[in-house]
Motif scaffolding. Structure first.
Motif: not given
Length: 657
Positions: A249-259
């Motif tokens: 996976l790449r950044l645009h394909q995920v939700i990073d809850l830590s953000m």
């Protein structure tokens, strides 16, 4: 000196001829006693070259507790994964491409429909008629919860009628087979032969061998593949499939809850985007939160080929989203009385299913910050049935129950306040969080920086928030965009290259019972057995593999056995398993017989130069060498007759215990 395999002895009264010694092979009941000649001390690795996929298309079926679906990919264009088409029906507001795992049989026990079609047809049946139809939902959980699973295990339909579980699973798989093949043929330019298709079926990683074998048998019954071509069907482990997909996976394909900010500040370095900090050699946990089970797996990405290595044995349990539904049912029992709810389920099964569907649709929208109540419409037949059954209104029942967190609205709806939703979600979510937290304390897992949340339940804001609150300080919590389809896509990737997971951990210790020389002072007297003047200790566990042992793909365990007597046509070996490794005997607590290995012995070939056919000359002791593989998603066994170098039909069975 070689160990001697003992006939299966749960007691010490073994007829004397049942004991085998190295010099005199034993005879035993069921032709099943044998002598191991060479217990190989350590597994040997046979590294296999990466094979090109011999199939032209891979079709994966994600058979879930609450929803199921399929996807496929052509090996020529393996980058493109085709998701199944949207089907007829569907819930308002739910856009995913899977369908509910529910199945309808006619009163004559014939297959009628699956998914939305089954649900809608059942809903439209007259209540009296509906009582004769067999509707099944969430039936996959039965396979997880049955400790002595066999081909005869039964499932109960909503109307209380029972049928063989294997038949229900086969109906569902047959339905998927027909739909998937039609769609593949529509997209394929050439005519596909049956043997050009590789099928993949997903199961929870916490499932034991019998459950995996059960799915395989159901697939044979459904006609996905023939039992003569077992390699055409792969059993994929759900969190493992998710992991195979997540590592790409790449950044645009995920939700990073830590953000997303947590209220007391975050000590994690979240300045770097996820995909630049997610590198080769990284370790991560995948938590597959499904409808029925929650499954955790821990992987490391290996350099340089990008294969995966399991760092800790799969763990988890029945903490899926179904737990929230059960809590809702318990709440209804508290308000309206358990006897009434049971009676309503039996007399109005279709209306009960409607009520649970209405709850599930609302359940998806529950989130921690919500201030307004969630409305769940009660079917008219529920309100009417209660009035006739109890002689009072639903509203009066609510008032009398002192359930302040559930209100009644004039539109005929139950209003669940935020407190009520918390109460329904809390027990299941806290089990999940506790399990992940416990896993994170294991030495092999300490310091892991990424946690992927996948599976249908991972879409729930209630679960996301709870996991973020408990674990957001120690690791980054990543949710793929198409979180409900992660396993399906990963299962296709696994079918294209099953060697991608290179090292797995054994979930249990496996072995057989053997006789060893009796050593005074070391072995207990009640294990002493005297045969031909020699002292033997019975019931010793000869381990094939130990719990949590790392086993690489292609790594094998070898044992040699010799038939107990001339003319024997079958060798049957009992396999034992245990969840711990500190056991010595097959009679120790926690050790159980879990399966059998059967070796079919062909007529021995006459030795070269022998005159007068098969029986000529002095017969040599036959040696059958069995090779077992524990590094795959299923345990496999092959065998060879050493003298003739012919392969021997070998099978391993975990279902007929």
């Amino acid at each position: 000196m070689a160990d001697v395999l003992q006939p299966d002895s749960n007691s010490l009264q073994i007829p004397s001829e049942n004991v085998s010694t190295p010099s005199s092979p034993a005879t035993a009941r069921n032709d099943c006693s044998i002598t191991p000649l060479t217990p190989s001390p350590s597994p040997r690795v046979e590294v296999r070259p990466r094979m090109a996929c011999p199939f032209s298309v891979v079709i994966a079926i994600d058979f879930g507790t609450t929803s199921s679906g399929y996807a496929f990919s052509f090996t020529q264009d393996s980058e493109a994964i085709h998701m199944m088409k949207r089907w007829e029906g569907g819930d308002p507001g739910v856009a995913n491409q899977k369908s509910p795992t529910c199945l309808l049989l006619t009163p004559e026990l014939r297959f009628h429909s699956f998914g939305f079609a089954a649900r809608d047809f059942y809903h439209d049946l007259d209540p009296e008629e509906a009582r004769h139809w067999l509707y099944f939902d969430k039936f996959k959980m039965k396979i997880h919860s049955t400790s002595d699973l066999t081909m005869e295990t039964e499932l109960e339909a909503v109307n209380g009628q029972k049928v063989r579980a294997i038949d229900v699973f086969a109906h569902a798989l047959r339905f998927f087979r027909e739909h998937a093949l039609k769609e593949v043929k529509d997209q394929s330019s050439s005519v596909l032969e049956g043997d050009e298709i590789r099928w993949v079926i997903t199961v929870p990683a916490v499932w034991r061998q019998p459950a995996k074998q059960f799915m395989r048998e159901a697939a044979y019954l459904a006609g996905l593949v023939s039992p003569d071509c077992p390699e055409q069907l792969l059993i994929a482990l759900e969190p493992e499939a998710a992991s195979i997909y997540c590592r790409k996976l790449r950044l645009h394909q995920v939700i990073d809850l830590s953000m997303q900010p947590i209220t007391n500040g975050l000590e994690l370095d979240v300045s770097r985007p996820f995909d630049s900090s997610f590198r080769q050699g990284d370790r991560y946990v995948v938590a597959d939160c499904g409808g029925g089970t929650v499954d955790l797996t821990v992987h490391q990405i290996e350099q340089p080929q990008g294969t995966l290595k399991e760092l800790y044995k799969a763990s988890g349990g029945p903490y899926g989203a179904v737990g929230v539904d059960l809590a809702f049912e318990a709440m209804l029992c508290q308000i309206f009385g358990e006897d009434f709810i049971q009676s309503f389920k039996a007399k109005r099964p279709a209306a009960w299913v409607d009520l649970m569907i209405a709850f599930e649709a609302r359940k998806r929208t529950a989130s921690p910050g919500r201030t307004n109540a969630l409305n769940i419409s009660l079917p008219f037949s529920f309100i009417d049935y209660y009035k006739r059954h109890r002689g009072q209104s639903v509203e009066a029942a609510l008032r009398r129950s002192n359930m302040n967190i559930v209100k009644w609205s004039s539109q005929g709806m139950l209003r669940l306040t935020q407190e009520a939703m918390n109460e329904l979600f809390q027990p299941t979510i806290s089990k999940i969080v506790k399990h992940i937290e416990e896993l994170m304390t294991k030495p092999e897992v300490r310091g892991v920086r990424f946690l992927f949340l996948v599976g249908g339940f991972a879409e729930s804001p209630m679960l996301q928030k709870a996991v973020q609150k408990a674990l957001g300080r120690t690791c980054r919590i990543i949710i793929p965009h198409d979180v409900g389809l992660t396993i399906l896509k990963g299962a296709v990737l696994f079918g294209l290259d099953p060697t991608v997971v290179r090292v797995r951990r054994c979930p249990l210790t496996y072995g057989v019972g053997v006789l060893n020389r009796f050593v005074e002072g070391r072995h207990p007297r009640d294990k002493l057995l005297i045969k031909d003047g020699r002292e033997w200790c019975t019931d010793i566990l000869d381990r094939f593999v130990s719990v949590d042992q790392s086993v690489a793909l292609g790594e094998v365990v070898r044992r040699s056995y010799t038939p107990a007597r001339l003319g024997q046509r079958k060798i049957i070996i009992n396999i034992y398993c245990t969840a711990t490794d500190d056991v010595t005997y097959i009679s120790d607590p926690g050790v159980r017989k879990c399966g059998t290995i059967t070796l079919d012995l062909p007529e021995p070939l006459p030795p070269p130069g022998a005159v007068g056919g098969a029986g000529a000359g002095t017969p040599e002791r036959r040696e059958i060498r069995a090779t077992m593989q524990f590094g795959d998603t299923e345990i496999k066994v092959t065998a060879v007759d050493v003298m003739s170098n012919r392969s021997v039909r070998a099978s391993i069975d975990f279902l007929s215990n």
